[in-house]
Write an enzyme that holds these catalytic residues in place. Structure first.
Site, PDB file in Angstrom:
ATOM      1  N   ARG A  18       0.835  -1.196   0.000  1.00 18.71           N
ATOM      2  CA  ARG A  18       0.000   0.000   0.000  1.00 18.71           C
ATOM      3  C   ARG A  18       0.877   1.257   0.000  1.00 18.71           C
ATOM      4  O   ARG A  18       1.599   1.500   0.968  1.00 18.71           O
ATOM      5  CB  ARG A  18      -0.871  -0.004   1.252  1.00 18.71           C
ATOM      6  CG  ARG A  18      -1.642   1.254   1.476  1.00 18.71           C
ATOM      7  CD  ARG A  18      -2.222   1.310   2.898  1.00 18.71           C
ATOM      8  NE  ARG A  18      -3.000   2.525   3.052  1.00 18.71           N
ATOM      9  CZ  ARG A  18      -3.362   3.050   4.206  1.00 18.71           C
ATOM     10  NH1 ARG A  18      -3.028   2.437   5.331  1.00 18.71           N
ATOM     11  NH2 ARG A  18      -4.054   4.165   4.250  1.00 18.71           N
ATOM     12  N   ASN A  74      -2.926   2.171  16.220  1.00 20.40           N
ATOM     13  CA  ASN A  74      -2.843   2.859  14.931  1.00 20.40           C
ATOM     14  C   ASN A  74      -4.225   2.729  14.309  1.00 20.40           C
ATOM     15  O   ASN A  74      -4.562   1.686  13.729  1.00 20.40           O
ATOM     16  CB  ASN A  74      -1.773   2.252  14.019  1.00 20.40           C
ATOM     17  CG  ASN A  74      -1.644   3.046  12.719  1.00 20.40           C
ATOM     18  OD1 ASN A  74      -2.501   3.867  12.401  1.00 20.40           O
ATOM     19  ND2 ASN A  74      -0.583   2.805  11.962  1.00 20.40           N
ATOM     20  N   HIS A  80      -9.104  10.196  12.096  1.00 22.01           N
ATOM     21  CA  HIS A  80      -9.541  11.522  11.676  1.00 22.01           C
ATOM     22  C   HIS A  80     -11.065  11.667  11.628  1.00 22.01           C
ATOM     23  O   HIS A  80     -11.573  12.715  11.258  1.00 22.01           O
ATOM     24  CB  HIS A  80      -8.949  11.836  10.290  1.00 22.01           C
ATOM     25  CG  HIS A  80      -7.516  11.408  10.158  1.00 22.01           C
ATOM     26  ND1 HIS A  80      -6.520  11.937  10.957  1.00 22.01           N
ATOM     27  CD2 HIS A  80      -6.911  10.477   9.367  1.00 22.01           C
ATOM     28  CE1 HIS A  80      -5.356  11.356  10.630  1.00 22.01           C
ATOM     29  NE2 HIS A  80      -5.575  10.466   9.679  1.00 22.01           N
ATOM     30  N   ASP A  87     -14.628   7.799  22.143  1.00 18.23           N
ATOM     31  CA  ASP A  87     -15.466   7.481  23.302  1.00 18.23           C
ATOM     32  C   ASP A  87     -15.074   6.136  23.917  1.00 18.23           C
ATOM     33  O   ASP A  87     -15.090   5.981  25.146  1.00 18.23           O
ATOM     34  CB  ASP A  87     -16.949   7.441  22.906  1.00 18.23           C
ATOM     35  CG  ASP A  87     -17.537   8.834  22.728  1.00 18.23           C
ATOM     36  OD1 ASP A  87     -16.868   9.826  23.071  1.00 18.23           O
ATOM     37  OD2 ASP A  87     -18.683   8.928  22.228  1.00 18.23           O
ATOM     38  N   GLU A  98      -1.211   6.675  20.837  1.00 16.25           N
ATOM     39  CA  GLU A  98      -1.615   6.845  19.436  1.00 16.25           C
ATOM     40  C   GLU A  98      -0.375   6.702  18.553  1.00 16.25           C
ATOM     41  O   GLU A  98       0.647   7.335  18.813  1.00 16.25           O
ATOM     42  CB  GLU A  98      -2.243   8.227  19.235  1.00 16.25           C
ATOM     43  CG  GLU A  98      -2.613   8.468  17.787  1.00 16.25           C
ATOM     44  CD  GLU A  98      -3.209   9.861  17.543  1.00 16.25           C
ATOM     45  OE1 GLU A  98      -3.345  10.646  18.509  1.00 16.25           O
ATOM     46  OE2 GLU A  98      -3.514  10.147  16.376  1.00 16.25           O
ATOM     47  N   HIS A 100       1.213   6.321  14.420  1.00 14.89           N
ATOM     48  CA  HIS A 100       1.080   6.358  12.958  1.00 14.89           C
ATOM     49  C   HIS A 100       2.443   6.124  12.338  1.00 14.89           C
ATOM     50  O   HIS A 100       3.457   6.631  12.850  1.00 14.89           O
ATOM     51  CB  HIS A 100       0.541   7.717  12.487  1.00 14.89           C
ATOM     52  CG  HIS A 100      -0.773   8.046  13.101  1.00 14.89           C
ATOM     53  ND1 HIS A 100      -1.955   7.489  12.676  1.00 14.89           N
ATOM     54  CD2 HIS A 100      -1.091   8.840  14.154  1.00 14.89           C
ATOM     55  CE1 HIS A 100      -2.944   7.931  13.436  1.00 14.89           C
ATOM     56  NE2 HIS A 100      -2.445   8.750  14.349  1.00 14.89           N
ATOM     57  N   LEU A 101       2.454   5.425  11.236  1.00 12.96           N
ATOM     58  CA  LEU A 101       3.709   5.231  10.488  1.00 12.96           C
ATOM     59  C   LEU A 101       4.182   6.549   9.891  1.00 12.96           C
ATOM     60  O   LEU A 101       5.358   6.901   9.962  1.00 12.96           O
ATOM     61  CB  LEU A 101       3.488   4.208   9.364  1.00 12.96           C
ATOM     62  CG  LEU A 101       3.176   2.796   9.848  1.00 12.96           C
ATOM     63  CD1 LEU A 101       2.117   2.159   8.969  1.00 12.96           C
ATOM     64  CD2 LEU A 101       4.420   1.936   9.868  1.00 12.96           C
ATOM     65  N   SER A 102       3.254   7.261   9.266  1.00 13.42           N
ATOM     66  CA  SER A 102       3.597   8.520   8.596  1.00 13.42           C
ATOM     67  C   SER A 102       3.448   9.688   9.572  1.00 13.42           C
ATOM     68  O   SER A 102       2.789   9.565  10.607  1.00 13.42           O
ATOM     69  CB  SER A 102       2.677   8.727   7.386  1.00 13.42           C
ATOM     70  OG  SER A 102       1.335   8.856   7.810  1.00 13.42           O
ATOM     71  N   ARG A 107       1.181  15.957   6.383  1.00 19.82           N
ATOM     72  CA  ARG A 107       0.399  15.480   5.231  1.00 19.82           C
ATOM     73  C   ARG A 107      -0.817  16.385   5.011  1.00 19.82           C
ATOM     74  O   ARG A 107      -0.819  17.527   5.415  1.00 19.82           O
ATOM     75  CB  ARG A 107       0.033  14.004   5.448  1.00 19.82           C
ATOM     76  CG  ARG A 107       1.280  13.109   5.557  1.00 19.82           C
ATOM     77  CD  ARG A 107       0.928  11.653   5.719  1.00 19.82           C
ATOM     78  NE  ARG A 107       0.219  11.145   4.538  1.00 19.82           N
ATOM     79  CZ  ARG A 107      -0.439   9.978   4.502  1.00 19.82           C
ATOM     80  NH1 ARG A 107      -0.475   9.212   5.589  1.00 19.82           N
ATOM     81  NH2 ARG A 107      -1.056   9.588   3.407  1.00 19.82           N
ATOM     82  N   ARG A 111      -5.701  15.179   7.743  1.00 17.93           N
ATOM     83  CA  ARG A 111      -5.023  14.225   8.630  1.00 17.93           C
ATOM     84  C   ARG A 111      -4.453  14.897   9.886  1.00 17.93           C
ATOM     85  O   ARG A 111      -3.941  14.235  10.792  1.00 17.93           O
ATOM     86  CB  ARG A 111      -3.888  13.499   7.889  1.00 17.93           C
ATOM     87  CG  ARG A 111      -4.370  12.604   6.787  1.00 17.93           C
ATOM     88  CD  ARG A 111      -3.234  11.806   6.169  1.00 17.93           C
ATOM     89  NE  ARG A 111      -3.549  11.408   4.818  1.00 17.93           N
ATOM     90  CZ  ARG A 111      -4.262  10.335   4.486  1.00 17.93           C
ATOM     91  NH1 ARG A 111      -4.707   9.516   5.405  1.00 17.93           N
ATOM     92  NH2 ARG A 111      -4.522  10.071   3.214  1.00 17.93           N
TER      93      ARG A 111
END
Ligand code: DQA
Length: 147
Positions: A18, A74, A80, A87, A98, A100-102, A107, A111
């Site tokens: 991906r 992740n 978003h 909740d 939290e 994220h890879l990126s 970005r 995001r």
């Protein structure tokens, strides 16, 4: 033994193929192996899971209460959009990191908004697959500091 749940949201099952220019060539299976190695070195338990379904992620967060000491999440694009995930995290009273890879802040503007951030103990993003062992260290440090 300390136990943590690492939960991955939508489309992360496609890692490796991906958008490799954004997410790299590492597969989710590679990341899972990395997390198990890290957990073994730290002598903690780790469970690793992925779902494309918002409801399934919420169910796994609910089930984490009582069976894990903390969660690394992740949430993919649900980060978003999902007030329901926010909740759920607020309800389970477990520390959540939290992840994220990126670097979501570098970005697209949509995001930059995270519904997870206000209910997480912290956020790690932008380090690719290496963010997972970093998140394990961060969560374990938090758990030990608050034991
Ligand atoms: C992601 C970032 C999200 O914006 C995106 O929707 C994902 C992956 C990341 O790991 O960089 O699916 O969570």
């Amino acid at each position: 033994m300390t136990s943590i749940l690492i939960l991955n949201g939508p489309n992360l099952n496609l890692l490796g193929t991906r958008q490799p220019q954004v997410y790299g060539h590492t597969t989710l299976a590679d990341i899972e192996a990395l997390c198990h190695q890290k957990a073994a070195a730290l002598e903690i338990g780790v469970a690793f899971s992925q779902s494309n379904s918002e409801g399934a992620l919420i169910d796994m967060l609910h089930a984490a209460r009582g069976s894990h000491d903390g969660v690394i999440l992740n949430a993919g694009a649900y980060t978003h959009s999902s007030i329901a995930l926010m909740d759920a995290i607020a309800s389970i009273e477990l520390p959540v990191v939290e992840l994220h890879l990126s670097n979501i802040h570098a970005r697209e503007a949509f995001r930059h908004k995270s519904y997870i951030a206000p209910v997480a103990i912290g956020q790690i993003c932008g380090f690719g697959a290496a963010g997972y062992p970093l998140a394990i260290d961060a969560l374990l440090g938090h758990l030990r500091a608050n034991a």
